[in-house]
Motif scaffolding. Structure first.
Motif, PDB file in Angstrom:
ATOM      1  N   PHE A 175       0.832  -1.195   0.000  1.00 17.04           N
ATOM      2  CA  PHE A 175       0.000   0.000   0.000  1.00 17.04           C
ATOM      3  C   PHE A 175       0.872   1.252   0.000  1.00 17.04           C
ATOM      4  CE2 PHE A 175      -2.810  -3.152   2.055  1.00 17.04           C
ATOM      5  CZ  PHE A 175      -3.925  -3.033   1.238  1.00 17.04           C
ATOM      6  N   HIS A 176       0.429   2.239  -0.753  1.00 23.57           N
ATOM      7  CA  HIS A 176       1.165   3.494  -0.877  1.00 23.57           C
ATOM      8  C   HIS A 176       0.854   4.408   0.292  1.00 23.57           C
ATOM      9  CE1 HIS A 176       3.028   6.958  -2.815  1.00 23.57           C
ATOM     10  NE2 HIS A 176       3.443   6.159  -3.784  1.00 23.57           N
ATOM     11  N   LEU A 177       1.844   5.190   0.700  1.00 28.14           N
ATOM     12  CA  LEU A 177       1.607   6.211   1.713  1.00 28.14           C
ATOM     13  C   LEU A 177       0.689   7.300   1.175  1.00 28.14           C
ATOM     14  CD1 LEU A 177       5.160   6.785   3.257  1.00 28.14           C
ATOM     15  CD2 LEU A 177       3.266   5.530   4.266  1.00 28.14           C
ATOM     16  N   GLY A 178       0.020   8.001   2.089  1.00 27.97           N
ATOM     17  CA  GLY A 178      -0.839   9.126   1.734  1.00 27.97           C
ATOM     18  C   GLY A 178      -1.349   9.789   2.994  1.00 27.97           C
ATOM     19  N   LYS A 179      -2.200  10.792   2.837  1.00 31.78           N
ATOM     20  CA  LYS A 179      -2.658  11.568   3.995  1.00 31.78           C
ATOM     21  C   LYS A 179      -3.439  10.730   4.995  1.00 31.78           C
ATOM     22  CE  LYS A 179      -5.132  14.724   1.964  1.00 31.78           C
ATOM     23  NZ  LYS A 179      -6.069  15.869   1.814  1.00 31.78           N
ATOM     24  N   TYR A 180      -4.075   9.641   4.538  1.00 33.49           N
ATOM     25  CA  TYR A 180      -4.849   8.805   5.455  1.00 33.49           C
ATOM     26  C   TYR A 180      -4.018   7.679   6.062  1.00 33.49           C
ATOM     27  CZ  TYR A 180      -8.478  11.336   2.991  1.00 33.49           C
ATOM     28  OH  TYR A 180      -9.245  12.337   2.429  1.00 33.49           O
ATOM     29  N   ALA A 181      -2.834   7.463   5.551  1.00 30.76           N
ATOM     30  CA  ALA A 181      -1.887   6.490   6.101  1.00 30.76           C
ATOM     31  C   ALA A 181      -0.492   7.083   5.920  1.00 30.76           C
ATOM     32  CB  ALA A 181      -2.007   5.143   5.398  1.00 30.76           C
ATOM     33  N   PRO A 182      -0.141   8.094   6.749  1.00 35.54           N
ATOM     34  CA  PRO A 182       1.089   8.845   6.510  1.00 35.54           C
ATOM     35  C   PRO A 182       2.345   8.254   7.125  1.00 35.54           C
ATOM     36  CG  PRO A 182      -0.134   9.872   8.280  1.00 35.54           C
ATOM     37  CD  PRO A 182      -0.960   8.700   7.817  1.00 35.54           C
ATOM     38  N   GLN A 183       2.216   7.323   8.068  1.00 34.62           N
ATOM     39  CA  GLN A 183       3.391   6.820   8.774  1.00 34.62           C
ATOM     40  C   GLN A 183       3.940   5.589   8.073  1.00 34.62           C
ATOM     41  OE1 GLN A 183       2.039   6.313  12.828  1.00 34.62           O
ATOM     42  NE2 GLN A 183       2.582   8.415  13.351  1.00 34.62           N
ATOM     43  N   PRO A 184       5.194   5.627   7.645  1.00 36.17           N
ATOM     44  CA  PRO A 184       5.745   4.509   6.880  1.00 36.17           C
ATOM     45  C   PRO A 184       6.122   3.327   7.758  1.00 36.17           C
ATOM     46  CG  PRO A 184       7.412   6.199   7.172  1.00 36.17           C
ATOM     47  CD  PRO A 184       6.141   6.744   7.770  1.00 36.17           C
ATOM     48  N   VAL A 185       6.022   2.136   7.174  1.00 39.66           N
ATOM     49  CA  VAL A 185       6.548   0.929   7.802  1.00 39.66           C
ATOM     50  C   VAL A 185       7.616   0.356   6.884  1.00 39.66           C
ATOM     51  CG1 VAL A 185       4.395   0.409   8.998  1.00 39.66           C
ATOM     52  CG2 VAL A 185       4.803  -0.578   6.751  1.00 39.66           C
TER      53      VAL A 185
ATOM     54  N   VAL B 164      -4.516  -8.461   5.442  1.00 39.01           N
ATOM     55  CA  VAL B 164      -4.059  -7.089   5.233  1.00 39.01           C
ATOM     56  C   VAL B 164      -3.519  -6.550   6.550  1.00 39.01           C
ATOM     57  CG1 VAL B 164      -4.802  -4.723   4.781  1.00 39.01           C
ATOM     58  CG2 VAL B 164      -5.628  -6.571   3.324  1.00 39.01           C
ATOM     59  N   PHE B 165      -2.326  -5.963   6.508  1.00 39.83           N
ATOM     60  CA  PHE B 165      -1.765  -5.214   7.629  1.00 39.83           C
ATOM     61  C   PHE B 165      -1.670  -3.760   7.184  1.00 39.83           C
ATOM     62  CE2 PHE B 165      -0.425  -9.470   8.644  1.00 39.83           C
ATOM     63  CZ  PHE B 165      -0.369  -9.521  10.020  1.00 39.83           C
ATOM     64  N   LEU B 166      -2.452  -2.883   7.808  1.00 38.58           N
ATOM     65  CA  LEU B 166      -2.504  -1.495   7.358  1.00 38.58           C
ATOM     66  C   LEU B 166      -2.953  -0.604   8.505  1.00 38.58           C
ATOM     67  CD1 LEU B 166      -2.343   0.596   5.033  1.00 38.58           C
ATOM     68  CD2 LEU B 166      -4.737   0.084   4.535  1.00 38.58           C
TER      69      LEU B 166
ATOM     70  N   PHE C  80       2.717  -1.410  14.296  1.00 37.27           N
ATOM     71  CA  PHE C  80       3.766  -2.247  13.733  1.00 37.27           C
ATOM     72  C   PHE C  80       4.643  -1.354  12.866  1.00 37.27           C
ATOM     73  CE2 PHE C  80       0.556  -5.839  14.081  1.00 37.27           C
ATOM     74  CZ  PHE C  80       1.162  -6.390  15.198  1.00 37.27           C
ATOM     75  N   SER C  81       5.894  -1.215  13.255  1.00 39.37           N
ATOM     76  CA  SER C  81       6.800  -0.311  12.541  1.00 39.37           C
ATOM     77  C   SER C  81       7.648  -1.028  11.503  1.00 39.37           C
ATOM     78  CB  SER C  81       7.712   0.405  13.539  1.00 39.37           C
ATOM     79  OG  SER C  81       8.482  -0.541  14.277  1.00 39.37           O
ATOM     80  N   GLU C  82       7.802  -2.350  11.630  1.00 42.46           N
ATOM     81  CA  GLU C  82       8.642  -3.089  10.684  1.00 42.46           C
ATOM     82  C   GLU C  82       8.154  -4.532  10.602  1.00 42.46           C
ATOM     83  OE1 GLU C  82      13.399  -3.682   9.576  1.00 42.46           O
ATOM     84  OE2 GLU C  82      12.794  -2.549  11.367  1.00 42.46           O
ATOM     85  N   PHE C  83       8.224  -5.083   9.389  1.00 41.31           N
ATOM     86  CA  PHE C  83       7.786  -6.455   9.126  1.00 41.31           C
ATOM     87  C   PHE C  83       8.908  -7.247   8.463  1.00 41.31           C
ATOM     88  CE2 PHE C  83       3.830  -4.047   9.160  1.00 41.31           C
ATOM     89  CZ  PHE C  83       2.966  -4.866   9.878  1.00 41.31           C
ATOM     90  N   TRP C  84       8.877  -8.555   8.710  1.00 42.71           N
ATOM     91  CA  TRP C  84       9.762  -9.500   8.043  1.00 42.71           C
ATOM     92  C   TRP C  84       8.895 -10.640   7.489  1.00 42.71           C
ATOM     93  CZ3 TRP C  84      10.731  -6.784  12.351  1.00 42.71           C
ATOM     94  CH2 TRP C  84      11.941  -6.083  12.432  1.00 42.71           C
ATOM     95  N   LEU C  85       8.866 -10.787   6.177  1.00 39.15           N
ATOM     96  CA  LEU C  85       8.066 -11.816   5.520  1.00 39.15           C
ATOM     97  C   LEU C  85       8.984 -12.963   5.116  1.00 39.15           C
ATOM     98  CD1 LEU C  85       6.009  -9.528   3.075  1.00 39.15           C
ATOM     99  CD2 LEU C  85       5.654  -9.936   5.515  1.00 39.15           C
TER     100      LEU C  85
ATOM    101  N   HIS D 139       6.748 -11.798  10.641  1.00 37.22           N
ATOM    102  CA  HIS D 139       7.207 -11.242  11.915  1.00 37.22           C
ATOM    103  C   HIS D 139       6.971  -9.740  11.908  1.00 37.22           C
ATOM    104  CE1 HIS D 139       9.536 -14.939  12.992  1.00 37.22           C
ATOM    105  NE2 HIS D 139       9.602 -15.043  11.676  1.00 37.22           N
ATOM    106  N   ALA D 140       6.762  -9.171  13.092  1.00 41.70           N
ATOM    107  CA  ALA D 140       6.516  -7.739  13.180  1.00 41.70           C
ATOM    108  C   ALA D 140       7.079  -7.181  14.477  1.00 41.70           C
ATOM    109  CB  ALA D 140       5.019  -7.441  13.094  1.00 41.70           C
ATOM    110  N   LEU D 141       7.569  -5.943  14.385  1.00 43.54           N
ATOM    111  CA  LEU D 141       8.042  -5.201  15.555  1.00 43.54           C
ATOM    112  C   LEU D 141       6.981  -4.164  15.903  1.00 43.54           C
ATOM    113  CD1 LEU D 141      10.312  -4.450  17.587  1.00 43.54           C
ATOM    114  CD2 LEU D 141      11.177  -2.868  15.843  1.00 43.54           C
ATOM    115  N   LEU D 142       6.508  -4.198  17.148  1.00 44.21           N
ATOM    116  CA  LEU D 142       5.476  -3.266  17.612  1.00 44.21           C
ATOM    117  C   LEU D 142       6.126  -2.213  18.496  1.00 44.21           C
ATOM    118  CD1 LEU D 142       1.925  -3.974  18.796  1.00 44.21           C
ATOM    119  CD2 LEU D 142       3.501  -2.953  20.457  1.00 44.21           C
ATOM    120  N   GLU D 143       5.672  -0.953  18.333  1.00 45.39           N
ATOM    121  CA  GLU D 143       6.237   0.136  19.129  1.00 45.39           C
ATOM    122  C   GLU D 143       5.156   1.161  19.461  1.00 45.39           C
ATOM    123  OE1 GLU D 143      10.466   1.358  18.193  1.00 45.39           O
ATOM    124  OE2 GLU D 143       9.789   0.735  16.194  1.00 45.39           O
TER     125      GLU D 143
END
Length: 512
Positions: free
Chosen positions: A84-94, A152-154, A190-195, A208-212
């Motif tokens: 999924f692309h970043l945008g105003k409704y999902a502005p924080q990158p993972v 979906v993780f979003l 979830f700030s980072e994922f490992w598939l 796997h996911a890192l939660l913060e």
């Protein structure tokens, strides 16, 4: 534009992949979560390129991931991942990484060539490695010719999944902090994922996911197993930070859903009989009791807790699976999944908490349920939990004996209206193996109780020949009409309990 690129590189200095000195594994992810819990929290960057930040809802919908660029598209695996692309409704990158079979980690960068930008007048080549808003996994869930969306993780720690024949409804979260009982809700992300790269013909996928968040971190491992009921095996190690204020309510395995109206709370001027993603909370205790609480739509925040010595499972369920009870050809609420949480191991004593909120319409979620352990871990002390989260359709978790299939509130024709003034009546239909084994003339009776504010004026049970279920009728009066009433009831034959325990709260008129 070079000024923007310099700013972006500076912001990404705080947003770099977690380093692994050796092959990736869950214990190494745990180490990172523990170390970050001991360090000051760093707020994630949400600075977007100005032209991207200016895109409205329709503009963002016009940005689509190219299916031909899907991760593992040419690897012979039944699983594929798209982003999924970043945008105003999902502005924080993972950040997203791929883990090879030998354990080595490869960062998956944002590439403008992975996306079709439609009619948007933007220059993605100048944006650098933005990261992603999230990702989705595809799998041939319903037939071999097409790979459906599976999970979906979003956004924050939200995720949702599907089993065969289902349509997206409720969501799950990694963790809930102070949904109630604290100074304000905190939304860990979830700030980072490992598939983990799946093998050809693989039947499961590991994520796997890192939660913060400001007051918690966590290491998560998900094993995704698609099917008629898609299961996620979840392992979590959560660490609380030394926060101010301290965490008051730690919500484990939180579920988020929507209930607008239904059979027990109809809505005038809407052609649809019911509108909800879930119609009840089910709780199973290690002592063998099963509880069912029909959802309601209150006028103000409503919080209920179910204290147990041991938990066998809980879930927000969509039991009503008949199209005629919704009549919505677009939303298809009868296809929305139930979500059932089954602890793997002993979670000890605690409570299931149910939070229900008022909403203006069905586009908002207003129901949250989660497990609260009796004891909070000390800051830095790991809370190690495992559970299975099942996304279930027609074949879903039910009590082994009998269960409620509908709960209706109100009166039909009453000859003497004054005789029932101030009373509330419920008609609850039950079915299940224990009831099906009895004849229509069996001496089935309700066992009902109310708290100190309720008087049960009438209770009986009888066979319903139209549906071949059993109907319980309860009439209740409030001692103080300004206070709520808690009810509990089940059906009994001789000394045998035939059904789960149906529970309900009668709200004062001002709160209904």
């Amino acid at each position: 534009m070079w000024i923007w690129r310099v700013f972006l590189l500076a912001s990404l200095a705080l947003f770099v992949p977690a380093a692994f000195a050796q092959a990736f594994h869950f214990d190494e992810l745990t180490r990172i979560a523990r170390e970050r819990a001991a360090a000051p929290y760093v707020e994630p960057s949400s600075q977007l390129p100005p032209t991207l930040a200016a895109l409205d809802y329709d503009g963002l919908r016009d940005i689509r991931f190219r299916p031909a660029r899907a991760l593992w598209r040419d690897a012979g695996s039944p699983f594929e991942a798209m982003f999924f692309h970043l945008g105003k409704y999902a502005p924080q990158p993972v950040l997203v990484n791929e883990v090879a079979p030998d354990g080595t980690v490869r960062h998956l960068p944002y590439l403008r060539t992975d996306f079709d930008y439609g009619r948007n007048a933007v220059d993605p080549d100048s944006w650098g490695d933005l990261g992603f808003a999230g990702f989705r996994v595809h799998y041939p869930l319903n037939n071999d010719a097409y790979k459906d969306e599976l999970v979906v993780f979003l956004g924050a720690s939200y995720f949702r999944a599907l089993g065969a024949g289902q349509q997206y409804g409720l969501s799950a979260r990694g963790l809930a902090l102070d949904t109630v009982g604290g100074s304000g809700e905190e939304f860990p992300r979830f700030s980072e994922f490992w598939l983990e790269r799946p093998a050809p013909g693989a039947k499961e996928l590991v994520i796997h996911a890192l939660l913060e968040s400001p007051r918690a971190t966590g290491a998560y491992r998900f094993v995704l197993q698609p099917g008629s009921s898609t299961a996620l095996q979840v392992r979590a190690r959560v660490f609380l930070r030394q926060g101010v204020p301290p965490v008051a309510t730690l919500g484990i395995a939180p579920l988020t859903s929507m209930y607008l109206f239904g059979e027990n709370q109809p809505r005038a001027r809407d052609f649809r009989p019911e509108v909800h993603d879930s119609d009840g909370l089910m709780v199973a205790t290690t002592g063998g009791e099963w509880l069912w609480r029909p959802l309601v739509h209150p006028k103000s925040v409503l919080v209920n807790s179910f204290q147990v010595d041991g938990l066998r499972g809980f879930g927000l369920m969509q039991r009503d699976r008949q199209f005629a009870n919704y009549e919505d050809v677009e939303a298809r609420y009868e296809r929305r999944p139930s979500a059932w949480v089954r602890p793997l191991g002993d979670w000890g004593p605690g409570r299931v908490e149910l939070v229900q909120l008022p909403i203006p319409d069905e586009t908002h979620d207003n129901v949250v349920a989660y497990w609260v352990p009796e004891r909070l871990p000390a800051p830095g002390e790991p809370l190690d939990l495992a559970y299975e989260l099942s996304w279930q359709g027609d074949d879903q978790q039910r009590p082994p004996s009998g269960w409620a299939v509908q709960s209706r509130q109100g009166f039909g024709y009453v000859r003497d209206a004054a005789a029932v003034a101030g009373q509330t009546q419920f008609l609850v239909d039950f079915t299940g193996p224990s009831l099906a084994a009895l004849g229509p003339e069996a001496p089935v009776r309700p066992v009902a109780s109310a708290d100190a504010n309720g008087l049960i004026e009438e209770q009986n049970a009888y066979f319903n020949p139209a549906t071949r279920t059993w109907r319980m009728q309860l009439r209740v009066r409030a001692i103080d009409p300004a206070q709520p009433i808690e009810l509990r009831a089940f059906l009994q034959h001789g000394n045998d309990s035939l059904t789960e325990t149906w529970t309900h709260i009668i709200l004062p008129d001002a709160a209904r």
